[in-house]
Design a protein around this motif. Structure first.
Motif, PDB file in Angstrom:
ATOM      1  N   GLY A  77       3.750  -8.563   0.564  1.00 21.34           N
ATOM      2  CA  GLY A  77       2.589  -8.867  -0.271  1.00 21.34           C
ATOM      3  C   GLY A  77       2.866  -9.991  -1.251  1.00 21.34           C
ATOM      4  O   GLY A  77       4.026 -10.296  -1.553  1.00 21.34           O
ATOM      5  N   MET A  78       1.790 -10.648  -1.757  1.00 23.16           N
ATOM      6  CA  MET A  78       1.997 -11.820  -2.614  1.00 23.16           C
ATOM      7  C   MET A  78       2.734 -11.487  -3.904  1.00 23.16           C
ATOM      8  O   MET A  78       3.470 -12.309  -4.427  1.00 23.16           O
ATOM      9  CB  MET A  78       0.669 -12.526  -2.915  1.00 23.16           C
ATOM     10  CG  MET A  78      -0.260 -11.764  -3.828  1.00 23.16           C
ATOM     11  SD  MET A  78      -1.647 -12.789  -4.394  1.00 23.16           S
ATOM     12  CE  MET A  78      -0.888 -13.708  -5.732  1.00 23.16           C
TER      13      MET A  78
ATOM     14  N   GLN B 227      -9.004  -5.086  11.677  1.00 22.09           N
ATOM     15  CA  GLN B 227      -8.135  -3.948  11.990  1.00 22.09           C
ATOM     16  C   GLN B 227      -8.183  -2.850  10.938  1.00 22.09           C
ATOM     17  O   GLN B 227      -7.374  -1.929  10.971  1.00 22.09           O
ATOM     18  CB  GLN B 227      -6.673  -4.422  12.101  1.00 22.09           C
ATOM     19  CG  GLN B 227      -6.456  -5.573  13.039  1.00 22.09           C
ATOM     20  CD  GLN B 227      -6.206  -5.109  14.462  1.00 22.09           C
ATOM     21  OE1 GLN B 227      -6.612  -4.015  14.843  1.00 22.09           O
ATOM     22  NE2 GLN B 227      -5.560  -5.947  15.251  1.00 22.09           N
ATOM     23  N   GLY B 228      -9.071  -2.973   9.992  1.00 21.16           N
ATOM     24  CA  GLY B 228      -9.126  -1.954   8.940  1.00 21.16           C
ATOM     25  C   GLY B 228      -8.676  -2.525   7.610  1.00 21.16           C
ATOM     26  O   GLY B 228      -8.009  -3.559   7.554  1.00 21.16           O
ATOM     27  N   PHE B 229      -9.081  -1.836   6.536  1.00 21.92           N
ATOM     28  CA  PHE B 229      -8.856  -2.334   5.181  1.00 21.92           C
ATOM     29  C   PHE B 229      -7.431  -2.047   4.714  1.00 21.92           C
ATOM     30  O   PHE B 229      -6.882  -0.986   4.970  1.00 21.92           O
ATOM     31  CB  PHE B 229      -9.867  -1.638   4.257  1.00 21.92           C
ATOM     32  CG  PHE B 229      -9.756  -2.061   2.832  1.00 21.92           C
ATOM     33  CD1 PHE B 229     -10.406  -3.198   2.390  1.00 21.92           C
ATOM     34  CD2 PHE B 229      -9.000  -1.327   1.931  1.00 21.92           C
ATOM     35  CE1 PHE B 229     -10.309  -3.592   1.067  1.00 21.92           C
ATOM     36  CE2 PHE B 229      -8.901  -1.713   0.615  1.00 21.92           C
ATOM     37  CZ  PHE B 229      -9.554  -2.852   0.182  1.00 21.92           C
ATOM     38  N   THR B 230      -6.821  -2.998   4.032  1.00 20.19           N
ATOM     39  CA  THR B 230      -5.493  -2.760   3.464  1.00 20.19           C
ATOM     40  C   THR B 230      -5.310  -3.598   2.215  1.00 20.19           C
ATOM     41  O   THR B 230      -5.943  -4.643   2.058  1.00 20.19           O
ATOM     42  CB  THR B 230      -4.391  -3.126   4.469  1.00 20.19           C
ATOM     43  OG1 THR B 230      -3.143  -2.834   3.863  1.00 20.19           O
ATOM     44  CG2 THR B 230      -4.422  -4.598   4.822  1.00 20.19           C
ATOM     45  N   LEU B 231      -4.422  -3.121   1.322  1.00 21.67           N
ATOM     46  CA  LEU B 231      -4.036  -3.938   0.165  1.00 21.67           C
ATOM     47  C   LEU B 231      -2.593  -4.406   0.312  1.00 21.67           C
ATOM     48  O   LEU B 231      -2.001  -4.928  -0.629  1.00 21.67           O
ATOM     49  CB  LEU B 231      -4.205  -3.130  -1.130  1.00 21.67           C
ATOM     50  CG  LEU B 231      -5.655  -2.894  -1.566  1.00 21.67           C
ATOM     51  CD1 LEU B 231      -5.693  -2.019  -2.812  1.00 21.67           C
ATOM     52  CD2 LEU B 231      -6.363  -4.213  -1.844  1.00 21.67           C
ATOM     53  N   ASP B 232      -2.034  -4.212   1.522  1.00 27.79           N
ATOM     54  CA  ASP B 232      -0.629  -4.550   1.743  1.00 27.79           C
ATOM     55  C   ASP B 232      -0.319  -6.000   1.418  1.00 27.79           C
ATOM     56  O   ASP B 232       0.762  -6.321   0.938  1.00 27.79           O
ATOM     57  CB  ASP B 232      -0.253  -4.302   3.212  1.00 27.79           C
ATOM     58  CG  ASP B 232      -0.011  -2.824   3.463  1.00 27.79           C
ATOM     59  OD1 ASP B 232      -0.100  -2.058   2.483  1.00 27.79           O
ATOM     60  OD2 ASP B 232       0.257  -2.457   4.620  1.00 27.79           O
ATOM     61  N   TRP B 233      -1.266  -6.908   1.704  1.00 24.64           N
ATOM     62  CA  TRP B 233      -0.984  -8.337   1.501  1.00 24.64           C
ATOM     63  C   TRP B 233      -0.920  -8.691   0.028  1.00 24.64           C
ATOM     64  O   TRP B 233      -0.558  -9.812  -0.335  1.00 24.64           O
ATOM     65  CB  TRP B 233      -1.992  -9.205   2.255  1.00 24.64           C
ATOM     66  CG  TRP B 233      -1.817  -9.055   3.728  1.00 24.64           C
ATOM     67  CD1 TRP B 233      -2.662  -8.446   4.606  1.00 24.64           C
ATOM     68  CD2 TRP B 233      -0.703  -9.487   4.494  1.00 24.64           C
ATOM     69  NE1 TRP B 233      -2.149  -8.473   5.862  1.00 24.64           N
ATOM     70  CE2 TRP B 233      -0.944  -9.101   5.840  1.00 24.64           C
ATOM     71  CE3 TRP B 233       0.486 -10.151   4.191  1.00 24.64           C
ATOM     72  CZ2 TRP B 233      -0.039  -9.378   6.862  1.00 24.64           C
ATOM     73  CZ3 TRP B 233       1.381 -10.418   5.206  1.00 24.64           C
ATOM     74  CH2 TRP B 233       1.118 -10.036   6.521  1.00 24.64           C
ATOM     75  N   PHE B 234      -1.247  -7.734  -0.826  1.00 26.17           N
ATOM     76  CA  PHE B 234      -1.030  -7.948  -2.262  1.00 26.17           C
ATOM     77  C   PHE B 234       0.232  -7.220  -2.726  1.00 26.17           C
ATOM     78  O   PHE B 234       1.050  -7.777  -3.443  1.00 26.17           O
ATOM     79  CB  PHE B 234      -2.226  -7.433  -3.073  1.00 26.17           C
ATOM     80  CG  PHE B 234      -3.474  -8.248  -2.885  1.00 26.17           C
ATOM     81  CD1 PHE B 234      -3.722  -9.345  -3.684  1.00 26.17           C
ATOM     82  CD2 PHE B 234      -4.384  -7.922  -1.890  1.00 26.17           C
ATOM     83  CE1 PHE B 234      -4.864 -10.107  -3.510  1.00 26.17           C
ATOM     84  CE2 PHE B 234      -5.529  -8.672  -1.716  1.00 26.17           C
ATOM     85  CZ  PHE B 234      -5.773  -9.774  -2.521  1.00 26.17           C
TER      86      PHE B 234
END
Lengths: 288, 285
Positions: B64-65, B48-55
């Motif tokens: 995010g972690m 679905q596209g690049f994200t850094l949200d999960w960090f």
């Protein structure tokens, strides 16, 4: 005077070793055996007896699970050896000097990544909504999602994946110590690839092979995460039974008996393997 | 080259096999890491596209972690446990190395095998046996003296002891291997120059062992950090990261935050493993 100092330092060095082995290995295992020989006759009343072991024999599910765990672990060990040996041989003997170090490092890094993460990765690849299934649908080879998880083939593959580096690393270090001239001599004396492998390379690598097999077998038989995560609830792995007795049913006596049986059974297989291959624990596992 | 009569087709197939093996080795790690960057609520295709949200994202549902309290607490406990285990096991590993390389005592071979043994005992069994012993002691003290010894109940101390019980074998083997390579004449030279035994130990022998001790410490830390089997039975309310992640995987179902943690751990342990290999290399002279 000099010998007194020597004695004192020997005792000081022996103390941490003795405390470690006695308090964390010997006593706990004795405690486990003693606990497994207690039978519950009434709430909070216990009697000495072999009841927990008799229960194990009388309930086919239990010993079937142990036999299944044992035979699948042997299968995993053999597969790990067959798949791993050519890789170890390539790294130790065929790869060039520079790529050898790099390949060996590539083997070492996944070794330190948790089993949990590796199993998680396989789940993402293999489950019904996973990468492989999506890819097969996208490419038009299948029309429905396919579930690759929760079957024995996947469990065996996952276990081989988890343990194979523990086979390759001791094999690489053993093969690394082998003089190439031995192999060349074999060829010069007229041997073909197969005889050189069977008569020269395998006998030389035997300590590494046995050491890898022991470690891999024990790790497989004692593994918990991979069979459960990749095999699901019906994976019937013996460690799952132990967990079940200890944590779910809170039946520690029977859990301790199961633990002892797993230890006795796996030790017996290792002992048998050592006898058959004519090796000892000291010149195999200790060397790697 | 070890194989003189090389058949090109055979060698091509062999190389292909080795390449396939390394793809097999890397595939699940790549899958576990890559989905951390997918802008989706599920760790699955399509992309679905690049994200850094999960960090870094700080709101549900894409927490995010680095904002997830329970994961951070797990990371913290794993870190504390790892430091304690690696310190203890490097200390005992060093004394064991001196004991078995320098010491002379009866039944040395037997004791050496005892030292190797914890490595081949299944982790689950180490866990339950230590749990049983600690609980028996705690119950005995409670019944007799009416005293509750909290530290013998499942918790950080038991986790540390359980992991220490087999990691010490690993550190002992690493440090023993290095001590065997030690050249005695270096110690003799220092002694002849008037140094005391303690001084020799501090300024000659221990510096020689230092690379192995650092490497053993890193390996001990990594093994402790990733351990699951032994820890599972000894854990109290302070769950280390692997247990927290497993709970979440089994109960809540996986979201890409677990991929973010996986990515973080793969990179972290890869770097530590590289350092442990690098310090053991002798400096080019």
């Amino acid at each position: 005077m000099q010998s007194d100092i020597k004695r004192l330092s020997l005792i000081l060095l022996f103390a941490p070793f003795a405390l470690w082995i006695l308090l964390l290995i010997i006593l706990p295992h004795l405690g486990m055996v003693v606990l497994s020989l207690r039978e519950k006759v009434a709430p909070r009343v216990y009697e000495f007896g072999f009841g927990n072991y008799i229960d194990f024999i009388n309930e086919p599910i239990y010993w079937n699970t142990l036999l299944r765990t044992g035979s699948m672990s042997i299968l995993v060990t053999i597969l790990a050896l067959l798949i791993g040996f050519p890789i170890a041989y390539y790294i130790a003997k065929i790869a060039g000097r520079r790529s050898r170090g790099a390949l060996f490092l590539l083997c070492l890094i996944p070794l330190w990544v948790s089993d949990l993460i590796r199993a998680f990765g396989w789940i993402l690849l293999l489950r019904e909504t996973g990468v492989f299934s999506s890819f097969l649908q996208w490419s038009g080879m299948v029309s429905e999602p396919i579930e690759f998880l929760y079957n024995d083939v996947t469990v065996v593959m996952g276990l081989v994946y988890t343990v194979i580096l523990f086979m390759i690393v001791p094999l690489v270090s053993t093969l690394d110590g082998m003089d190439d001239a031995m192999i060349e001599a074999g060829y010069n004396l007229g041997g073909n690839g197969y005889t050189v492998l069977r008569r020269i390379i395998v006998p030389y690598a035997m300590p590494g092979i046995v050491s890898g097999c022991i470690v891999v077998f024990m790790m497989t038989a004692g593994s918990y995460l991979t069979p459960i995560l990749l095999g699901g609830k019906n994976s019937s792995w013996f460690t799952e039974q132990i967990y079940d007795q200890f944590i779910t049913r809170f039946n520690w006596e029977s859990g301790a008996a199961f633990g002892f049986l797993l230890l006795a059974f796996t030790s017996f297989v290792v002992w048998l393997g050592l006898k058959l291959s004519g090796q000892t624990l000291a010149n195999t596992v200790a060397k790697s | 080259m070890a194989n003189p009569n090389k058949n090109p087709a055979f060698m091509f197939g062999y190389r292909l096999y080795v390449a396939a093996f390394f793809i097999f080795l890397a595939a699940p790690l790549i899958a576990a890491g890559a989905f951390a960057f997918n802008d989706s609520l599920f760790p699955a295709l399509p992309w679905q596209g690049f994200t850094l949200d999960w960090f870094f994202n700080d709101t549900e549902p894409k927490l995010g972690m680095f904002h997830d309290r329970r994961l951070l607490r797990g990371l913290y406990y794993s870190f504390i446990i790892g430091i304690l285990v690696s310190t203890l096991s490097v200390f005992v590993g060093t004394t064991n190395a001196f004991l078995f390389v320098r010491g002379n005592f009866p039944a040395k071979n037997f004791f050496y095998i005892l030292m190797i043994l914890p490595l081949v005992i299944p982790g689950v069994i180490l866990g339950i046996s230590i749990l049983v012993l600690a609980s028996n002691m705690a119950n005995g003290v409670e019944d007799r003296f009416n005293l509750e010894l909290e530290f013998l109940r499942p918790g950080i101390l038991l986790v540390v002891l359980g992991q220490f019980s087999f990691i010490t074998t690993i550190t002992s083997l690493v440090i023993t291997a290095r001590l065997k390579k030690f050249d005695y004449s270096m110690e003799e030279a220092a002694l002849n120059l008037g140094a005391s035994r303690i001084q020799v130990l501090r300024s000659v022998t221990l510096p020689f062992l230092r690379p192995a001790m650092i490497a053993a410490g890193i390996v001990g830390f990594l093994v402790s950090f990733e351990n699951f089997n032994t820890t599972l039975f000894l854990v109290g309310s302070e769950s280390p990261l692997t247990i927290t992640m497993y709970d979440r995987m089994a109960k809540v179902g996986s979201t890409p935050v677990l991929n973010a943690v996986s990515f973080f751990l793969i990179v972290g342990s890869g770097l530590l493993a590289l350092i442990s290999v690098a310090v053991q290399r002798d400096p080019p002279s």
